[in-house]
Structure formats: C-alpha cells, structure tokens
Design a protein around this motif. Sequence first.
Motif, PDB file in Angstrom:
ATOM      1  N   HIS A 261      10.448  -5.547   3.163  1.00 31.39           N
ATOM      2  CA  HIS A 261       8.999  -5.543   3.328  1.00 31.39           C
ATOM      3  C   HIS A 261       8.380  -4.512   2.377  1.00 31.39           C
ATOM      4  CE1 HIS A 261       5.056  -5.382   5.171  1.00 31.39           C
ATOM      5  NE2 HIS A 261       5.378  -6.494   5.826  1.00 31.39           N
ATOM      6  N   PRO A 262       7.268  -4.878   1.717  1.00 24.69           N
ATOM      7  CA  PRO A 262       6.646  -3.938   0.775  1.00 24.69           C
ATOM      8  C   PRO A 262       6.286  -2.603   1.437  1.00 24.69           C
ATOM      9  CG  PRO A 262       5.499  -6.059   0.756  1.00 24.69           C
ATOM     10  CD  PRO A 262       6.577  -6.164   1.771  1.00 24.69           C
ATOM     11  N   TYR A 263       5.982  -2.612   2.742  1.00 29.00           N
ATOM     12  CA  TYR A 263       5.619  -1.380   3.428  1.00 29.00           C
ATOM     13  C   TYR A 263       6.831  -0.455   3.548  1.00 29.00           C
ATOM     14  CZ  TYR A 263       3.804   1.777   6.979  1.00 29.00           C
ATOM     15  OH  TYR A 263       3.403   2.897   7.656  1.00 29.00           O
ATOM     16  N   THR A 264       7.988  -1.036   3.883  1.00 28.21           N
ATOM     17  CA  THR A 264       9.210  -0.234   3.959  1.00 28.21           C
ATOM     18  C   THR A 264       9.522   0.367   2.599  1.00 28.21           C
ATOM     19  OG1 THR A 264       9.967  -1.971   5.461  1.00 28.21           O
ATOM     20  CG2 THR A 264      11.557  -0.277   4.863  1.00 28.21           C
ATOM     21  N   LYS A 265       9.381  -0.450   1.568  1.00 29.75           N
ATOM     22  CA  LYS A 265       9.657   0.032   0.199  1.00 29.75           C
ATOM     23  C   LYS A 265       8.736   1.194  -0.136  1.00 29.75           C
ATOM     24  CE  LYS A 265      11.165  -4.472  -1.463  1.00 29.75           C
ATOM     25  NZ  LYS A 265      10.738  -5.675  -2.146  1.00 29.75           N
ATOM     26  N   ALA A 266       7.451   1.042   0.225  1.00 27.46           N
ATOM     27  CA  ALA A 266       6.475   2.081  -0.093  1.00 27.46           C
ATOM     28  C   ALA A 266       6.774   3.367   0.666  1.00 27.46           C
ATOM     29  CB  ALA A 266       5.070   1.585   0.242  1.00 27.46           C
ATOM     30  N   LEU A 267       7.180   3.233   1.939  1.00 28.54           N
ATOM     31  CA  LEU A 267       7.507   4.424   2.725  1.00 28.54           C
ATOM     32  C   LEU A 267       8.682   5.166   2.114  1.00 28.54           C
ATOM     33  CD1 LEU A 267       7.371   3.602   6.549  1.00 28.54           C
ATOM     34  CD2 LEU A 267       5.900   5.141   5.274  1.00 28.54           C
ATOM     35  N   LEU A 268       9.668   4.418   1.660  1.00 24.92           N
ATOM     36  CA  LEU A 268      10.843   5.039   1.041  1.00 24.92           C
ATOM     37  C   LEU A 268      10.468   5.760  -0.240  1.00 24.92           C
ATOM     38  CD1 LEU A 268      13.623   2.363   1.593  1.00 24.92           C
ATOM     39  CD2 LEU A 268      13.760   4.760   2.241  1.00 24.92           C
ATOM     40  N   ALA A 269       9.559   5.147  -1.013  1.00 30.39           N
ATOM     41  CA  ALA A 269       9.192   5.732  -2.308  1.00 30.39           C
ATOM     42  C   ALA A 269       8.317   6.973  -2.147  1.00 30.39           C
ATOM     43  CB  ALA A 269       8.467   4.691  -3.152  1.00 30.39           C
ATOM     44  N   MET A 290      -5.367   3.687   4.304  1.00 31.48           N
ATOM     45  CA  MET A 290      -4.688   4.069   5.531  1.00 31.48           C
ATOM     46  C   MET A 290      -4.580   2.913   6.513  1.00 31.48           C
ATOM     47  SD  MET A 290      -7.534   6.594   6.968  1.00 31.48           S
ATOM     48  CE  MET A 290      -9.186   6.100   7.281  1.00 31.48           C
ATOM     49  N   VAL A 291      -3.868   3.180   7.616  1.00 31.27           N
ATOM     50  CA  VAL A 291      -3.637   2.151   8.619  1.00 31.27           C
ATOM     51  C   VAL A 291      -4.986   1.644   9.144  1.00 31.27           C
ATOM     52  CG1 VAL A 291      -2.522   1.670  10.823  1.00 31.27           C
ATOM     53  CG2 VAL A 291      -1.519   3.334   9.275  1.00 31.27           C
ATOM     54  N   PRO A 292      -5.184   0.310   9.219  1.00 34.13           N
ATOM     55  CA  PRO A 292      -6.480  -0.203   9.674  1.00 34.13           C
ATOM     56  C   PRO A 292      -6.732   0.134  11.137  1.00 34.13           C
ATOM     57  CG  PRO A 292      -4.902  -1.990   9.483  1.00 34.13           C
ATOM     58  CD  PRO A 292      -4.250  -0.773   8.904  1.00 34.13           C
ATOM     59  N   ASP A 293      -7.990   0.201  11.497  1.00 32.29           N
ATOM     60  CA  ASP A 293      -8.400   0.413  12.875  1.00 32.29           C
ATOM     61  C   ASP A 293      -7.900  -0.755  13.705  1.00 32.29           C
ATOM     62  OD1 ASP A 293     -10.155   0.323  15.256  1.00 32.29           O
ATOM     63  OD2 ASP A 293     -11.086   2.038  14.260  1.00 32.29           O
ATOM     64  N   PRO A 305      -4.330  -5.308   2.603  1.00 35.16           N
ATOM     65  CA  PRO A 305      -5.253  -4.510   1.783  1.00 35.16           C
ATOM     66  C   PRO A 305      -4.583  -3.357   1.034  1.00 35.16           C
ATOM     67  CG  PRO A 305      -6.129  -4.833   4.004  1.00 35.16           C
ATOM     68  CD  PRO A 305      -4.727  -5.337   4.009  1.00 35.16           C
ATOM     69  N   ARG A 306      -3.426  -2.906   1.514  1.00 32.28           N
ATOM     70  CA  ARG A 306      -2.754  -1.786   0.862  1.00 32.28           C
ATOM     71  C   ARG A 306      -1.519  -2.234   0.087  1.00 32.28           C
ATOM     72  NH1 ARG A 306      -1.567   2.474   5.486  1.00 32.28           N
ATOM     73  NH2 ARG A 306      -1.279   3.906   3.762  1.00 32.28           N
ATOM     74  N   CYS A 307      -1.230  -3.520   0.129  1.00 35.02           N
ATOM     75  CA  CYS A 307       0.034  -4.014  -0.417  1.00 35.02           C
ATOM     76  C   CYS A 307      -0.047  -4.187  -1.936  1.00 35.02           C
ATOM     77  CB  CYS A 307       0.372  -5.347   0.240  1.00 35.02           C
ATOM     78  SG  CYS A 307       1.973  -5.987  -0.231  1.00 35.02           S
ATOM     79  N   SER A 308       1.020  -3.808  -2.610  1.00 35.48           N
ATOM     80  CA  SER A 308       1.020  -3.898  -4.074  1.00 35.48           C
ATOM     81  C   SER A 308       1.349  -5.304  -4.560  1.00 35.48           C
ATOM     82  CB  SER A 308       2.017  -2.895  -4.663  1.00 35.48           C
ATOM     83  OG  SER A 308       3.296  -3.129  -4.131  1.00 35.48           O
ATOM     84  N   ASN A 313      -1.975 -16.128  -0.003  1.00 32.22           N
ATOM     85  CA  ASN A 313      -1.569 -16.433   1.361  1.00 32.22           C
ATOM     86  C   ASN A 313      -1.758 -15.248   2.292  1.00 32.22           C
ATOM     87  OD1 ASN A 313      -0.812 -18.817   2.384  1.00 32.22           O
ATOM     88  ND2 ASN A 313       1.277 -18.772   1.576  1.00 32.22           N
ATOM     89  N   CYS A 314      -1.490 -14.057   1.716  1.00 29.29           N
ATOM     90  CA  CYS A 314      -1.411 -12.840   2.526  1.00 29.29           C
ATOM     91  C   CYS A 314      -2.705 -12.515   3.241  1.00 29.29           C
ATOM     92  CB  CYS A 314      -0.994 -11.670   1.667  1.00 29.29           C
ATOM     93  SG  CYS A 314       0.590 -11.918   0.879  1.00 29.29           S
ATOM     94  N   THR A 315      -3.843 -12.762   2.601  1.00 31.62           N
ATOM     95  CA  THR A 315      -5.107 -12.411   3.231  1.00 31.62           C
ATOM     96  C   THR A 315      -5.635 -13.548   4.104  1.00 31.62           C
ATOM     97  OG1 THR A 315      -6.152 -13.081   1.189  1.00 31.62           O
ATOM     98  CG2 THR A 315      -5.896 -10.726   1.517  1.00 31.62           C
TER      99      THR A 315
END
Lengths: 346, 320
Positions: A261-269, A290-293, A305-308, A313-315
Amino acid sequence: MTSTDSKTTGAAAAAPILQIKDLNVTLRKEQELIPILHHVNLTVHAGEIVGLVGESGSGKSMTASAVTQLLPGGSKSLQGSINFCGEELTTKSEKEMAHYRGKEIAMIFQEPMTCLNPVFTVGQQLEDVICTHQHLQGGEAHARAIAMLENVHIKEPEKMLKAYPYELSGGMRQRAMIAIALSCSPKLLIADEPTTALDVTIQAQILGLVKEAADKAGAGVIFISHDLGVIAQVCDSIAVMYSGEIVEAGTAVEVLTTPRHPYTKALLAAIPGFTPKGAERLELCAIPGMVPDPREHMDGCRFAPRCSVCGENCTAKHPPLHVAGDGRSVCCWKEAEAGDTAITAS
Amino acid sequence: MTLPLLRLENVDKVFVKKTMMGKKSYIHAVRGITLDIQRGEALGIVGESGCGKSTLASLIIRLETLTRGKIILDGTDVTSLKEKDLRPLRRFVQIVFQDPYSSLSPRMTVEEILTEPLKIMTKLSKAEMHAKVTALLELVGMNASCLDRYPHEFSGGQRQRISIARALTTEPEILILDEPTSALDVSVQAQVLNLLNDLRQKLHLTYIFISHNLAVVKYISDRTAVMYAGQIVELGPSEKIMLEPLHPYTRELIAALPAVGKKLKPLTKAADMTENVAQERGCPYQNRCPLVDLRCKSERPPLAQFEPGHFLACWGVTKS
C-alpha cells in the motif's frame, strides 16, 4: 488478518484469543454522526504480537477502546463482532466488562505519569489490582507484587513498592505499569504507544519487556505505535491503519520488506535512519497533508488526496480489500488493477 | 579558523535545592562544557532525559544564569549582561520548544502570537507587521488564512510550524531547536525536518538541534555532541558519530535506535533504580559502561581530540 504467522503455525489450529470481524463504530456527538472505524478485521493469537500502526487520528486507539468497551462517552453504535476467547464482547453489560478489564484484558498506556495515581505508592496500586482480581490477601498479595516487579527486571522490588510515582523516572514508571498490567496474567495485553514518551535507550528495554510478556506468559499483544521502526522490532504481524480502516495487513516481515500500500511505503520512507555514506542529506519522504477528519465523507479511497500514485479510480470508488492468501491483505486500487497474477506470482 | 559565532567556555550550571529542613543539595546539571559554533553550522546535541541538554539551551538564551564559565556571542561576552541589556541577545538567538501544545498561548490568535515579538523588538507599523507575518507563514508552508485562527484549531505539525515562524520573526542568527519533533508522528516529523533543512539554506541560519534520537540529529546537523550527565562525552562530524561511534555511550544510543530489519537485543542486565545515577568520582558513565576499569572509577576522563575534529572523553577507547 488471518491466522498465519511463521511462529504460530504449529498452534494455528488453536482458536485465536481475539477476533474482530467487520467492526464499524460510529460516535454520536450533538446530533452529528461521526464514523470512526470502518470494516476493521483483526485476529490475535496466544503469544503473538500484532502491531497496529498509523498516524494520529487513524483509529488505532479507537480499535483498542472498542475491545475494552471504553469508547468515549455519548451514544455510539457498534456493528460487527469482537470475539474474545469465545465470548462476544459487544453485547456485554458494563458490569460483565469489569470482569474482563484489568484481569483478562490489560492495558499499558502512553503516559505512565498520568496513568498511575500520584497519591498512592506503586505497591498500593499493584496490590490493589491483585486483591481485586485474584482474591489474594495481605502477605500473599505482597509476595505476588514482588514477584511481578522482579518479572519486569526491577532489582529492588521492596524499595519500588514503597515509592510514589513522582519518585520514579519515566522508564521505571512504565515498568511499574507493565507489572500492574501483567499481575493478573491477562490473555490479552493492549500496549497503546507505550514508548512514545521515553528515551530511545529506555524504549529498547520496554520493548524487550513487552516481547517477554508474549513469549513467556503467552499473552496475545496488540501493540499500537505510529513508528514502523518500533513496530518492526517487536511484532509478528502488522496491520496498517489509515482514517479508521485497515489498509494493509500481513506478517511483519512481509509488510516491512515488500510493502504494497502506498501509505505503508510512505510511512517507511518517513523514518530517519542510517543513510548510506555519500547519500548525505537526502530529502526525507514526508507525507503531505494530514489524516482526513472522520466526518468528511469520501467516495473514493480515503488516502487518495495524499497518495503519490493516485489515479482516476481512486477518487471515484472505494478500493476493494484485496486478500492475497497467507494473511496478506491490501486495500488499494493499484493492487486490484494489477490483478491476481501479480499477487500469486510474488 | 574564523571567529566562532557562539563560544561556550567551561560552562557550569549547579542547581541548589533546599530541603524543608534547610539542608542544601546540589545538582550539577551542566559540567565544564566548552564548544565553538561556527556561523551557518548546525550542531546537534544528543543524550537521554536529564543529561543537561535542555539546561544548556536555557543557559545559551540566558533563561538560566551560569554558575561558572563564559558565553561569547559574536565576539561579545554576554555572560554577565543585565536583563535589560539582554534584549539584543534575545533577538539574535531564538528557541523552538518541544511541545507545540503548551508553548503557544491558547488565548491568542496566530497573528497575535507572531506579532508579539515584533511589537517588543522592532518599531514596525501595523501594516508592515502584517506583511511580515504573512510572509513568514508562507515561509513555513502555511497560508495567511490561518492568521485569525487559534492554536487549538491546528494539528501538532502545524503548531510546530507556527512556533518556528514565531522564532523567525526577529530574524535571529541562531535557532535553538529543543526536541522540536519529539511530540510528532513520524510522517509529520519528516515534514518538519525537511522544512528546517530548507529554512537553514534559505536564511543562512545557525542551528543548535537538541534531541534524544541520534537518527534525527544526524539528519539535521553537521556536527554532533553527545552529552551524558552534564558533560560532552563525544563530539565530531555527525556522519562519523553515527557510523563509527567511539564512546561506549554513543554506541549504546545507536544500538537502541529502532529500525526496520534490526533485531531487538535480549534484556541482559536487570535494571536498577540507582544505575543511572551519575558518579561524582571518575567517569560519570562507569555504572553502565562495558569497558569500565579501575582508572574510570577514580579519574574523570577529559574531552580530548582523538582524531582531527573528533573529540572523546573516555579512558577505555584507545587508538589501535
């Protein structure tokens, strides 16, 4: 997350200690509905440490509170199932829950200063728990308290029992907290950011203690942290949470070495680490925004919205949960679009 | 070598604590620190809680008075300046604190927070102040719409950006950063660290960066000083300190850093409530040191040059 972990394959047949299935939690605050957890699935086995990782506001602590039925006040609706050793916790009354909290399910919190009562000694607080849940008295409770402190490697337990929380350092307080949590041999230990307020050297010691609790006492552990580096050191399996959803789950080795998942990758980086020589001052990969409300409604992926690598499809539509056998699951359109072939191949 | 921007000479700080019975006890928080900080340099200070790093920061901005020693700022001795003569120093040296929740007044809007130092330190008109504050907010990656809002409306990372903007209002040369990212999530920490690196390049700032996490310090600073019990035990280029640490304490700090793919060391030694108490005689680290011998128990090792630019206070590590 299903029951796969290299360490527990032998015991895989045994029923899990905790099984959360399709848990949805909505809080109601002044006529407003706030959905805070969406379709959370989590399984914890005896002796297994499951890491819950994500930023502030991703729902990690809420998942833990749902297990202990300690969700913040006001009316709330809880759908799905939380099965603890064969008992359904979602339907338990407050009185029935009191039997589980502290005895069967113990918690360690982030702030050891605010969690210990400042007007009682460590001994009073530790023996209180032992007397309440194990029905031991005076001398027996005292002996048990000393044994518990020795368990968390405290050299002079007698002295510690007489100490007030303010007399102890952060690391020592956290040890006392762990001793209290383990004093009734809980089946499930929830450690909510237990090392965030501590120095790195003390952090390493506390992580060691949590690991011992799982290895020696056989407790299942839910370990909550925002730092994948910390999670990597202790956990057998990992669930990455974002905005109330589990976006990726799997064994620790797999999630850390081949994050999908791109989020996991981003957290690791984002973890500052040892950059190799010559690669001095690399830009750290921060995750923008930041994390959405939780009140914000989104049709698509909540991370979009934060994904590189966000696509069309994603939105538009929420990505399906892609289960790739072996306990691995990823909730991302890229994964779904790549198709099963890529997953079976790896 | 050119004149250092900031020079600390044998700085000592002893806190005196009086008990109810009138007995005095002394806490030697900072002990004989000598440091030169060059213009444009980023110096990292690393150590555990209670090692004196934050006290050292307070001494530099003179929130605390020195017990002994000298602080020389840009060629002027500021050690014994009176409160009212300290104003220029305060303008010159600014600080960002650890906790962005308690270091911003909850009753002031962002604009009030940012203009307060300008009102005290400068004679700008209202319009000039507004323009300056807007520019500053943009510099730290926020926009002017935030000006009328209160700190509680912002996340931890945004508040820390506001704290940084506030520190920059008086156009300081030296910025002291006291654990600016410890209270933040890793993902947000990365944003703030990147911002700090950008600002340093844009504004030619000198940083004193304090943290307990060596990986974070290394990311920001050129040189790193490792403190233990009020003393500097190792000082050298950050790269050297991270990759080839010499002092056993530095090694312990690095071994404790969590990292992906690193295995947790098994718990070997039982913890002791008195173990971390620094020793008055001999090396302060002797109780925790694996290399301890007789000399360490009787004589305090001085900070001496080990290699050019790399200083060390240890009897046990010798050149091989």
